[in-house]
Design a protein around this motif. Structure first.
Motif, short mmCIF file in Angstrom:
data_model
loop_
_atom_site.label_atom_id
_atom_site.label_comp_id
_atom_site.label_asym_id
_atom_site.label_seq_id
_atom_site.Cartn_x
_atom_site.Cartn_y
_atom_site.Cartn_z
N LEU A 79 6.52 8.20 9.80
CA LEU A 79 5.18 8.50 9.04
C LEU A 79 4.82 7.34 8.07
O LEU A 79 3.73 7.05 7.70
CB LEU A 79 5.64 9.55 8.11
N GLN A 80 5.84 6.44 7.45
CA GLN A 80 5.57 5.44 6.94
C GLN A 80 4.62 4.03 7.36
O GLN A 80 3.93 3.44 6.72
CB GLN A 80 6.96 4.76 6.19
N SER A 81 4.27 4.30 8.68
CA SER A 81 3.43 3.34 9.20
C SER A 81 2.30 4.06 9.69
O SER A 81 1.54 3.60 10.56
CB SER A 81 4.18 2.67 10.48
N LYS A 107 0.65 0.72 2.51
CA LYS A 107 0.13 0.18 3.73
C LYS A 107 -0.49 1.30 4.30
O LYS A 107 0.08 2.56 4.25
CB LYS A 107 1.14 -0.26 4.59
N GLY A 108 -1.80 1.08 4.83
CA GLY A 108 -2.23 2.18 5.94
C GLY A 108 -3.41 2.92 5.16
O GLY A 108 -3.78 4.03 5.72
N HIS A 109 -3.57 2.72 3.96
CA HIS A 109 -4.67 3.56 3.19
C HIS A 109 -4.14 5.19 3.32
O HIS A 109 -5.20 6.03 3.56
CB HIS A 109 -5.97 3.41 3.75
N ASN A 110 -2.91 5.38 2.97
CA ASN A 110 -2.35 6.93 2.89
C ASN A 110 -2.42 7.26 1.43
O ASN A 110 -2.41 6.66 0.48
CB ASN A 110 -1.01 6.89 3.45
N THR A 111 -2.22 8.66 1.25
CA THR A 111 -2.26 9.21 0.27
C THR A 111 -1.09 10.24 -0.02
O THR A 111 -1.00 11.12 0.88
CB THR A 111 -3.74 9.87 -0.14
N LEU A 112 -0.29 10.11 -1.17
CA LEU A 112 0.52 11.22 -1.75
C LEU A 112 0.08 12.18 -2.40
O LEU A 112 -0.06 11.69 -3.43
CB LEU A 112 1.86 10.48 -2.05
N VAL A 113 -0.14 13.46 -2.07
CA VAL A 113 -0.62 14.47 -3.15
C VAL A 113 0.52 15.23 -3.69
O VAL A 113 1.36 15.74 -2.96
CB VAL A 113 -1.63 15.34 -2.29
N VAL A 114 0.92 15.25 -4.95
CA VAL A 114 1.97 15.82 -5.67
C VAL A 114 1.17 17.09 -6.35
O VAL A 114 0.33 16.85 -7.48
CB VAL A 114 2.56 14.85 -6.72
N HIS A 140 6.32 2.32 0.66
CA HIS A 140 5.51 1.68 1.90
C HIS A 140 4.57 2.37 2.48
O HIS A 140 3.65 2.11 2.89
CB HIS A 140 6.61 1.16 2.71
N TYR A 141 4.75 3.76 2.43
CA TYR A 141 3.74 4.59 2.99
C TYR A 141 2.51 4.62 2.09
O TYR A 141 1.44 4.75 2.80
CB TYR A 141 4.27 6.14 3.11
N MET A 142 2.50 4.52 0.96
CA MET A 142 1.16 4.36 0.23
C MET A 142 0.62 3.00 0.05
O MET A 142 -0.44 3.07 0.28
CB MET A 142 1.74 4.80 -1.23
#
Length: 327
Positions: free
Chosen positions: A168-170, A203-210, A199-201
């Protein structure tokens, strides 16, 4: 090819024909003779085809089935660029490359979950999530199915340091949703888990929603801010309603209502003075922001300060819109 003595290939000599079928024979005898002649001809034809196929196998180099419309050379050419995991992202070429990248043993996955476990939306389902009510409401809002009634499979992740997080981090343009956590029981992540989420956030234009209140803010403080040296977020509550800010223009929040309700005091936020300078506050009132984002490289952490104890239409729309930031 094979040639038969006394005649052309695949044909009986005239003398043999006369011997097999005599003009003076009775009709029943002639029919029997013709039947024997037909069987003998079929056997000879089959022998010729088998000889030709065996000769072709000795000459060809490619393996696999060959149809009447394709030669062995054409079949070999068609599969010359075939590589393992060709439908997966470029970073999952082989197990050796995966292991080399993370310096961790790849391990064995269950067959029905098969790597690389990449979904556009993945939900945290650890022991600190209330999967019976608030967490379950979040799951239903974002549309994730259960696996035979269990929180298992590619849509859920129960820790951020295992093999699943290595994939998932990639990921790219995806979302991980952390539902409201139990206050006083927030998971303290290991250093490896923190690094992989960061690293997940980044790289790759990812979003962590909390999602959630003070427990969610504390989880952010203890797991992310020590890595960046940022000032800790200061949890706060104010009555509301919470006004939409101009910064929402051009974002997925642009279509949301002009205000978000307090909904029976189930909304919390962070004091504006404690937000980092690069933070973006989308909904706030007085000095408290209840929806804001923090930049992490190419991606971001998005905080939504509602605990989803009840289904509130404005806050349902906020969560759905928040997942579009990674698009």
């Amino acid at each position: 090819g094979m040639a038969m003595a006394g005649g052309e290939e695949g044909q009986l000599p005239h003398m043999q024909l006369r011997q097999l079928v005599s003009p003076s024979a009775s009709p029943s005898s002639r029919n029997a003779s013709y039947s024997r002649l037909f069987v003998a001809s079929c056997a000879m034809a089959a022998a010729l085809i088998l000889t030709a196929l065996l000769a072709g196998d000795q000459d060809g180099q490619a393996n696999g089935p060959v149809s009447t419309s394709m030669s062995k050379a054409e079949v070999k050419s068609m599969f010359r660029h075939q590589v393992p995991f060709q439908d997966y992202p470029t970073w999952t070429k082989s197990l050796s490359q995966i292991n080399e990248a993370g310096k961790v043993n790849h391990g064995v996955w269950e067959y029905y979950k098969g790597p690389p476990f990449l979904q556009r939306v993945t939900m945290f389902s650890g022991n600190d999530v209330d999967i019976t009510y608030s967490g379950n409401l979040v799951r239903r809002i974002i549309g994730l199915p259960l696996n035979f009634g269990k929180w298992e499979g590619n849509y859920f992740i129960n820790n951020f340091e295992g093999q699943q997080m290595r994939f998932l981090q990639s990921n790219k343009h995806s979302v991980i949703v952390v539902p409201p956590l139990s206050e006083g029981n927030e998971p303290l992540l290991t250093d490896r888990a923190k690094e992989r989420l960061h690293h997940y956030m980044a790289k790759g234009h990812n979003t962590l929603v909390v999602c959630g209140g003070p427990a969610a803010l504390h989880w952010i403080n203890v797991n992310f801010f020590p890595l960046t040296g940022r000032r800790l977020l200061d949890p706060a509550w104010t009555r509301g309603p919470y006004e939409k800010q101009e910064i929402t223009v051009g974002t997925p929040f642009q279509t949301l209502p002009v205000t978000l309700p307090n909904d029976n005091n189930h909304v919390h936020g962070a004091r504006l003075a404690s937000l980092p300078m690069e933070a973006k506050s989308y909904f706030e009132t007085k000095d408290v922001s209840v929806v804001f984002s923090l930049n992490f490289g190419e991606g971001q952490l998005l905080f939504i300060g509602y605990d989803y104890s009840y289904l509130s239409k404005p806050w349902v729309k906020t969560l759905i819109a928040g997942m579009e930031f990674a698009s």
